[in-house]
Design an enzyme around this catalytic site. Structure first.
Site, mmCIF file in Angstrom:
data_model
loop_
_atom_site.group_PDB
_atom_site.id
_atom_site.type_symbol
_atom_site.label_atom_id
_atom_site.label_comp_id
_atom_site.label_asym_id
_atom_site.label_seq_id
_atom_site.Cartn_x
_atom_site.Cartn_y
_atom_site.Cartn_z
ATOM 1 N N ASP A 131 0.830 -1.201 0.000
ATOM 2 C CA ASP A 131 0.000 0.000 0.000
ATOM 3 C C ASP A 131 0.868 1.256 0.000
ATOM 4 O O ASP A 131 1.920 1.286 0.649
ATOM 5 C CB ASP A 131 -0.902 -0.006 1.244
ATOM 6 C CG ASP A 131 -2.018 1.007 1.157
ATOM 7 O OD1 ASP A 131 -2.281 1.541 0.052
ATOM 8 O OD2 ASP A 131 -2.637 1.289 2.198
ATOM 9 N N GLY A 132 0.436 2.280 -0.720
ATOM 10 C CA GLY A 132 1.100 3.573 -0.639
ATOM 11 C C GLY A 132 1.739 4.070 -1.926
ATOM 12 O O GLY A 132 2.407 5.115 -1.914
ATOM 13 N N TRP A 140 3.086 7.919 -2.406
ATOM 14 C CA TRP A 140 4.522 8.088 -2.681
ATOM 15 C C TRP A 140 4.704 8.998 -3.898
ATOM 16 O O TRP A 140 5.556 9.887 -3.892
ATOM 17 C CB TRP A 140 5.129 6.713 -2.929
ATOM 18 C CG TRP A 140 6.607 6.689 -3.161
ATOM 19 C CD1 TRP A 140 7.587 6.517 -2.231
ATOM 20 C CD2 TRP A 140 7.289 6.820 -4.423
ATOM 21 N NE1 TRP A 140 8.835 6.518 -2.818
ATOM 22 C CE2 TRP A 140 8.671 6.717 -4.169
ATOM 23 C CE3 TRP A 140 6.851 7.026 -5.726
ATOM 24 C CZ2 TRP A 140 9.624 6.801 -5.187
ATOM 25 C CZ3 TRP A 140 7.798 7.113 -6.739
ATOM 26 C CH2 TRP A 140 9.168 7.008 -6.463
ATOM 27 N N SER A 175 -6.845 -5.762 -6.007
ATOM 28 C CA SER A 175 -8.040 -6.315 -5.378
ATOM 29 C C SER A 175 -9.239 -6.231 -6.320
ATOM 30 O O SER A 175 -9.234 -5.460 -7.296
ATOM 31 C CB SER A 175 -8.353 -5.572 -4.075
ATOM 32 O OG SER A 175 -8.977 -4.335 -4.346
ATOM 33 N N SER A 176 -10.262 -7.004 -6.018
ATOM 34 C CA SER A 176 -11.475 -6.950 -6.835
ATOM 35 C C SER A 176 -12.158 -5.599 -6.712
ATOM 36 O O SER A 176 -12.955 -5.218 -7.579
ATOM 37 C CB SER A 176 -12.436 -8.075 -6.404
ATOM 38 O OG SER A 176 -12.640 -8.060 -5.001
ATOM 39 N N ASN A 215 -10.399 -2.760 -6.697
ATOM 40 C CA ASN A 215 -9.556 -1.776 -7.380
ATOM 41 C C ASN A 215 -10.075 -1.381 -8.769
ATOM 42 O O ASN A 215 -9.627 -0.384 -9.334
ATOM 43 C CB ASN A 215 -8.119 -2.275 -7.505
ATOM 44 C CG ASN A 215 -7.341 -2.211 -6.206
ATOM 45 O OD1 ASN A 215 -6.377 -2.943 -6.007
ATOM 46 N ND2 ASN A 215 -7.757 -1.343 -5.287
ATOM 47 N N ARG A 270 -11.216 2.259 -9.314
ATOM 48 C CA ARG A 270 -10.291 3.379 -9.447
ATOM 49 C C ARG A 270 -10.438 4.027 -10.834
ATOM 50 O O ARG A 270 -11.049 3.446 -11.739
ATOM 51 C CB ARG A 270 -8.852 2.892 -9.228
ATOM 52 C CG ARG A 270 -8.612 2.441 -7.793
ATOM 53 C CD ARG A 270 -7.155 2.253 -7.509
ATOM 54 N NE ARG A 270 -6.915 1.995 -6.082
ATOM 55 C CZ ARG A 270 -5.738 2.022 -5.505
ATOM 56 N NH1 ARG A 270 -4.656 2.312 -6.226
ATOM 57 N NH2 ARG A 270 -5.606 1.788 -4.213
ATOM 58 N N ARG A 330 1.565 -4.977 6.290
ATOM 59 C CA ARG A 330 0.901 -3.941 5.504
ATOM 60 C C ARG A 330 1.723 -2.662 5.601
ATOM 61 O O ARG A 330 2.135 -2.260 6.688
ATOM 62 C CB ARG A 330 -0.522 -3.663 5.993
ATOM 63 C CG ARG A 330 -1.171 -2.569 5.127
ATOM 64 C CD ARG A 330 -2.651 -2.450 5.298
ATOM 65 N NE ARG A 330 -3.178 -1.497 4.310
ATOM 66 C CZ ARG A 330 -4.362 -1.557 3.758
ATOM 67 N NH1 ARG A 330 -5.179 -2.548 4.080
ATOM 68 N NH2 ARG A 330 -4.747 -0.668 2.873
#
Length: 262
Positions: free
Chosen positions: A33-34, A38, A78-79, A81, A84, A201
């Site tokens: 994650d991130g 970033w 992920s399902s 995502n 987005r 995580r």
């Protein structure tokens, strides 16, 4: 395109030495994650963040193999995502396809077995074809097992296992009374995705986000403040160090654990 290089950022515990004398966790799962944060911190597009994240994946795979981790599971997509922005989703699919084309040969040379879990019918024909090729190429490797969760959700996974058992019952191949935890685990592919020992995580978030819910039942959790592109071999060592200092009870008391070790 080569990802831009920035000074690495580490939390204090990321520099902690790995306790090499302690047994590593057999199965490490990581929620990466991130990437977007970033990139935003550097005035870059989210796509550049995901590209930088690929570099972190390479470093962690190498370190996990060096530390003799048997199974490494990475939550890639992920399902959820799919919700987005379309441009980001398309870029992620391009990166996924590129990785399948370019990285699998290296994994095979390192004796790594690759599995992709998730609803593969949601991907393009080209991605599905390269998934099949990648899994077939590495199927007989005996080193670390790398599991990539793509178009995956833990609830979907559990429902899929329940459906498989229901179909066996309907066909007269299984009695409902015979369904127990071991039976359910087998229906979910327990041999390929064993119970998770350590779940990491990144980015400071502290939730599971629908990842390997069945397999995480007794996992130790490690939350790193580092954004995923900054999570390197030292940070991975720090997570393993943290794991080695935990006492895993599995429902037992300290006295029972000590008696077993006597």
């Amino acid at each position: 395109m080569t990802s831009p290089q920035f000074p690495e950022q580490h939390s204090d515990d990321a520099n902690a030495p790995y306790l090499a004398d302690d047994a590593p966790p057999s199965h490490v799962a990581i929620i990466m994650d991130g990437n977007n944060r970033w990139a935003r911190a550097r005035g870059l597009s989210g796509v550049r963040g995901h590209r930088a994240g690929v570099e972190a994946v390479r470093a962690v795979i190498q370190r996990a193999a060096e530390r003799e981790v048997k199974t490494l599971s990475l939550f890639a997509f992920s399902s959820e995502n799919w919700k987005r922005p379309a441009a980001e989703v398309n870029a992620l699919m391009e990166l996924f396809l590129m990785a399948l084309k370019r990285e699998v040969k290296k994994l095979n040379e390192r004796n790594v077995r690759l599995s992709i879990i998730g609803e593969q019918r949601g991907f393009s024909h080209a991605i599905q074809k390269h998934i099949q090729r990648a899994e077939a190429l590495t199927a007989h490797n005996t080193g670390m097992h790398l599991v990539i969760a793509a178009n995956y959700g833990g609830q979907w996974d559990i429902a899929r296992g329940a459906r498989a058992l229901a179909e066996q019952v309907a066909a007269g191949e299984l009695l409902p009374s015979a369904i127990d935890e071991a039976c359910f685990d087998k229906a979910m592919g327990g041999d390929d995705v064993p119970p998770v020992d350590l779940c990491i995580r990144t980015s400071g978030e502290q939730r599971l986000s629908n990842f390997l819910l069945w397999q995480l039942a007794y996992a130790e959790l490690h939350f790193s403040p580092l954004l995923w592109p900054d999570f390197d071999a030292n940070a991975f060592d720090a997570a393993l160090n943290d794991f080695c200092q935990r006492r895993r009870r599995f429902g037992m008391t300290d006295e029972q654990i000590e008696a077993q070790g006597a």
